[in-house]
Design a protein around this motif. Structure first.
Motif, PDB file in Angstrom:
ATOM      1  N   MET A 158      29.787  28.500   0.490  1.00  0.00           N
ATOM      2  CA  MET A 158      29.065  29.220   2.207  1.00  0.00           C
ATOM      3  C   MET A 158      30.174  29.927   2.648  1.00  0.00           C
ATOM      4  SD  MET A 158      27.001  28.497   3.576  1.00  0.00           S
ATOM      5  CE  MET A 158      25.433  28.119   2.504  1.00  0.00           C
ATOM      6  N   THR A 159      31.040  29.305   2.878  1.00  0.00           N
ATOM      7  CA  THR A 159      31.820  30.523   3.542  1.00  0.00           C
ATOM      8  C   THR A 159      31.999  31.984   3.176  1.00  0.00           C
ATOM      9  OG1 THR A 159      33.382  28.258   3.041  1.00  0.00           O
ATOM     10  CG2 THR A 159      34.677  30.435   4.082  1.00  0.00           C
ATOM     11  N   GLU A 160      32.627  32.451   2.196  1.00  0.00           N
ATOM     12  CA  GLU A 160      31.535  33.774   2.059  1.00  0.00           C
ATOM     13  C   GLU A 160      30.546  34.267   2.255  1.00  0.00           C
ATOM     14  OE1 GLU A 160      32.387  36.685  -1.853  1.00  0.00           O
ATOM     15  OE2 GLU A 160      33.179  34.980  -2.002  1.00  0.00           O
ATOM     16  N   TYR A 161      29.430  33.397   2.549  1.00  0.00           N
ATOM     17  CA  TYR A 161      28.267  33.935   2.567  1.00  0.00           C
ATOM     18  C   TYR A 161      28.181  34.505   4.510  1.00  0.00           C
ATOM     19  CZ  TYR A 161      22.937  33.589   3.760  1.00  0.00           C
ATOM     20  OH  TYR A 161      21.615  33.757   3.851  1.00  0.00           O
ATOM     21  N   LEU A 162      28.615  33.422   4.694  1.00  0.00           N
ATOM     22  CA  LEU A 162      28.465  33.459   6.369  1.00  0.00           C
ATOM     23  C   LEU A 162      29.681  34.463   6.137  1.00  0.00           C
ATOM     24  CD1 LEU A 162      28.761  29.746   7.832  1.00  0.00           C
ATOM     25  CD2 LEU A 162      26.801  31.516   7.762  1.00  0.00           C
ATOM     26  N   THR A 163      30.620  34.637   6.076  1.00  0.00           N
ATOM     27  CA  THR A 163      31.321  35.429   6.551  1.00  0.00           C
ATOM     28  C   THR A 163      31.009  36.847   6.334  1.00  0.00           C
ATOM     29  OG1 THR A 163      33.444  33.833   6.500  1.00  0.00           O
ATOM     30  CG2 THR A 163      33.775  36.703   6.398  1.00  0.00           C
ATOM     31  N   THR A 164      30.425  36.689   5.635  1.00  0.00           N
ATOM     32  CA  THR A 164      29.815  38.917   5.506  1.00  0.00           C
ATOM     33  C   THR A 164      28.544  38.556   5.998  1.00  0.00           C
ATOM     34  OG1 THR A 164      30.128  38.284   2.497  1.00  0.00           O
ATOM     35  CG2 THR A 164      28.562  39.702   3.290  1.00  0.00           C
ATOM     36  N   TYR A 165      27.496  38.047   6.121  1.00  0.00           N
ATOM     37  CA  TYR A 165      26.256  38.242   7.528  1.00  0.00           C
ATOM     38  C   TYR A 165      26.814  37.586   8.435  1.00  0.00           C
ATOM     39  CZ  TYR A 165      22.970  37.039  10.684  1.00  0.00           C
ATOM     40  OH  TYR A 165      21.988  36.961  11.484  1.00  0.00           O
ATOM     41  N   ILE A 211      35.904  18.333   5.555  1.00  0.00           N
ATOM     42  CA  ILE A 211      36.067  18.204   7.069  1.00  0.00           C
ATOM     43  C   ILE A 211      36.839  19.892   7.735  1.00  0.00           C
ATOM     44  CG2 ILE A 211      37.635  17.812   9.412  1.00  0.00           C
ATOM     45  CD1 ILE A 211      37.409  14.683   8.164  1.00  0.00           C
ATOM     46  N   LYS A 212      37.699  20.493   6.606  1.00  0.00           N
ATOM     47  CA  LYS A 212      38.077  21.441   6.875  1.00  0.00           C
ATOM     48  C   LYS A 212      35.858  22.610   6.612  1.00  0.00           C
ATOM     49  CE  LYS A 212      40.918  25.602   4.448  1.00  0.00           C
ATOM     50  NZ  LYS A 212      39.827  25.958   3.477  1.00  0.00           N
ATOM     51  N   HIS A 213      35.542  22.126   5.791  1.00  0.00           N
ATOM     52  CA  HIS A 213      34.108  23.167   5.482  1.00  0.00           C
ATOM     53  C   HIS A 213      33.119  22.814   6.488  1.00  0.00           C
ATOM     54  CE1 HIS A 213      31.405  25.708   3.854  1.00  0.00           C
ATOM     55  NE2 HIS A 213      30.040  24.190   3.965  1.00  0.00           N
ATOM     56  N   TYR A 214      33.228  21.984   7.581  1.00  0.00           N
ATOM     57  CA  TYR A 214      32.539  21.064   8.091  1.00  0.00           C
ATOM     58  C   TYR A 214      33.533  22.350   9.685  1.00  0.00           C
ATOM     59  CZ  TYR A 214      29.774  18.762  12.246  1.00  0.00           C
ATOM     60  OH  TYR A 214      29.657  19.009  13.135  1.00  0.00           O
ATOM     61  N   TYR A 215      34.219  21.694  10.111  1.00  0.00           N
ATOM     62  CA  TYR A 215      34.724  22.992  10.645  1.00  0.00           C
ATOM     63  C   TYR A 215      34.504  24.408  10.457  1.00  0.00           C
ATOM     64  CZ  TYR A 215      38.611  24.986  13.884  1.00  0.00           C
ATOM     65  OH  TYR A 215      39.298  24.986  15.271  1.00  0.00           O
ATOM     66  N   PHE A 216      34.651  24.545   9.990  1.00  0.00           N
ATOM     67  CA  PHE A 216      34.669  26.495   9.492  1.00  0.00           C
ATOM     68  C   PHE A 216      32.750  26.411   9.519  1.00  0.00           C
ATOM     69  CE2 PHE A 216      31.526  29.128   7.061  1.00  0.00           C
ATOM     70  CZ  PHE A 216      33.165  30.759   7.852  1.00  0.00           C
ATOM     71  N   LEU A 217      31.446  25.730   8.875  1.00  0.00           N
ATOM     72  CA  LEU A 217      30.843  25.720   9.738  1.00  0.00           C
ATOM     73  C   LEU A 217      30.569  25.557  11.888  1.00  0.00           C
ATOM     74  CD1 LEU A 217      28.652  23.654   7.063  1.00  0.00           C
ATOM     75  CD2 LEU A 217      28.584  25.998   7.672  1.00  0.00           C
ATOM     76  N   GLU A 218      30.807  24.435  11.583  1.00  0.00           N
ATOM     77  CA  GLU A 218      30.601  24.595  13.414  1.00  0.00           C
ATOM     78  C   GLU A 218      31.046  25.880  14.251  1.00  0.00           C
ATOM     79  OE1 GLU A 218      29.506  22.493  16.983  1.00  0.00           O
ATOM     80  OE2 GLU A 218      29.188  21.886  14.639  1.00  0.00           O
TER      81      GLU A 218
END
Length: 119
Positions: free
Chosen positions: A1-8, A87-94
């Motif tokens: 998801m991190t890569e997907y969002l960064t690319t988007y 928490i780390k992933h949620y922080y990135f999403l937020e």
């Protein structure tokens, strides 16, 4: 998801910078609103999972306090590590969703400029 969002986010910024027509901007806006809706859903799911892991961790810490044994300690450690990653992933999403809101504001601003130039 991190890569997907960064690319988007890179993709939408480039598309917004290259946009030169109001009709093209409407397509960008529609696509971006869909992505925001998806990411808001993703964010709420990760928030709920994070809270669930927090409650489970609290319960197992209480069990560990009253009945100290090695298997419970190992379980607490595993849950704690998982919770840290959640928490780390949620922080990135937020933070990314908040950046998406700023991109949305940028799209609105560009739409206003197109309307002003059309007059």
């Amino acid at each position: 998801m991190t890569e997907y969002l960064t690319t988007y986010m890179k993709y939408i910024q480039e598309k917004l910078e290259k946009c030169s027509e109001p009709s093209e901007l409407d397509g960008i806006m529609s696509e971006h609103l869909d992505k925001i809706a998806f990411m808001q859903h993703e964010r709420i799911v990760h928030f709920l999972v994070t809270m669930l892991f927090s409650v489970i961790l609290t319960i197992f810490i209480a069990v560990l306090v009253f009945t100290p044994n090695l298997p419970v300690l190992i379980l607490v450690t595993i849950i704690l590590v998982l919770l840290i990653f959640y928490i780390k992933h949620y922080y990135f999403l937020e933070n990314t969703v908040q950046k998406m809101y700023k991109v949305y504001d940028g799209i609105l601003e560009k739409q206003r400029k197109f309307k002003e130039n059309a007059r």
